[in-house]
Design an enzyme around this catalytic site. Sequence first.
Site, PDB file in Angstrom:
ATOM      1  N   HIS A 101      17.628  55.920 -60.685  1.00 44.78           N
ATOM      2  CA  HIS A 101      17.958  55.987 -62.116  1.00 44.78           C
ATOM      3  C   HIS A 101      19.441  55.666 -62.316  1.00 44.78           C
ATOM      4  CE1 HIS A 101      17.898  57.748 -66.256  1.00 44.78           C
ATOM      5  NE2 HIS A 101      19.160  58.021 -65.947  1.00 44.78           N
ATOM      6  N   GLU A 102      20.286  56.321 -61.549  1.00 45.38           N
ATOM      7  CA  GLU A 102      21.725  56.074 -61.672  1.00 45.38           C
ATOM      8  C   GLU A 102      22.090  54.674 -61.198  1.00 45.38           C
ATOM      9  OE1 GLU A 102      23.460  57.994 -63.397  1.00 45.38           O
ATOM     10  OE2 GLU A 102      21.969  59.597 -63.481  1.00 45.38           O
ATOM     11  N   HIS A 156      21.912  52.273 -64.098  1.00 46.36           N
ATOM     12  CA  HIS A 156      23.143  52.256 -64.895  1.00 46.36           C
ATOM     13  C   HIS A 156      24.244  51.496 -64.160  1.00 46.36           C
ATOM     14  CE1 HIS A 156      21.548  55.041 -67.777  1.00 46.36           C
ATOM     15  NE2 HIS A 156      21.487  56.065 -66.933  1.00 46.36           N
TER      16      HIS A 156
END
Length: 458
Positions: free
Chosen positions: A21-22, A25
């Site tokens: 998920h990170e 980003h």
Amino acid sequence: MTFLLTLLAAIFVLGPLIALHEWGHYIVARLCGVKVLTYSIGFGPKLTGWTSKKSGIDYRISMLPLGGYVKMLDEREGEVPKDELHLAFNRQHPLKKIAIVAAGPIMNFIIAIALFWVLFMTPSEQLATKIGQVLPDTPATMAQLPVGDKIIAIDGHEVQTWEGINYRLAGRMGETGNVSITLQPDKSSTDEAKTYQAPVMQFMQGEDKGKDALTSLGMLPWQPQIAPIVGDLSADGAAVRQGLEVGDRIIAINNKEIEDWISATRMIRDNPEVLLNFTVIRDGEPVQLQIMPQGKKDNLGNAYGQIGAMVEQTEIVIPDAYKTTIAYGPGEAMVKSFEKTEQLAVMTVSSMGKMISGMIGLDNLSGPITIAKVAKQSFDISWEMVLSTAALISLSLAVLNLLPIPVLDGGHIVYHLIELIRGKPLSEGVQIVGLNIGLLLLAGFMVLAIGNDISRLF
């Protein structure tokens, strides 16, 4: 040891989902020309990590493993050198900001789709969706569903597995109305498919709260007819304390005739901490016993009864008519994975709405403790269950992060959409107020979820 294994299972399942998920980003920020300062798995004090000599990015693992973050160069968080202003997040076009913020949840959607794709491509022999039993005094009885017919659709949606049926029914939780069930008659019949209407009221709530969707509706898959003969007893169970013996044949519970072991188990599970009258046959003679099932709780905190009695070992042979093999090619599996992801995402949002409106209880909200227990349980079952659990958690992370709550990705996307429309960002004061409200909401949800987790333990 159980606690350690549960913790390791949670780290194994959640760790990669948070990291990816990170990474979503992180990678989109770098592609958009934004300078990344820190990539952290977890919050709080740094436990370990390294700093890249080439980029200067601080890669770290932090103490609190309840998420992670990517810190970018931003004038709102500190002074930025003039020669790096063009690298600051706050200086980017709103569309770039939206892309960076949305990349995390999108990555979780991609993970869910990929895992479902692998599972759909894995051939598996399953029980055919033929109705094996209709429980009395249930919506299925009122709808007069015929045993032996094959379920092919729920509410107009095609289903091919009992898991699919479960998900479709679970999506109706808390609702009042009719559940449409389309059945294909047995192969020996020439009749066409027929749709039945099963009336439900506050489905899976009230007296049915804690029961699975199939039991609440009252239609079950094929189940083996196992004689209700006690094969073993737990030394600390209620059964042995109240006089049940190995070899006893249970013929009635509370004057209700028992014909197989599964019927006896269902009666016991549905009556935790309730004194039940057992009639058993021992040495050819009827014996009356009173046994109170011990109250236990499953991973979701639902109470069930247990007396510590096990059935005699017996070979189970599934009739060919009730078996089916599910297998898809790569293309069809991909279509199925997209469909399942969409279905579960819609169901997740719908469930949140039902909790807010009061159609279903807030006690359905789960936190990190329940997630860890489910992760551990999946390892005890099979690798397919591990992948399925990871896919469901990844999907939940995607949906939750897209909620329009300031402090979550969805809230930031709303801010940047407003900036795109207005031509300038909201004032810092407005954004700070929104973030504080978001923090309060998020803290409230976390307290409620963890409180639910703790209540399920006791």
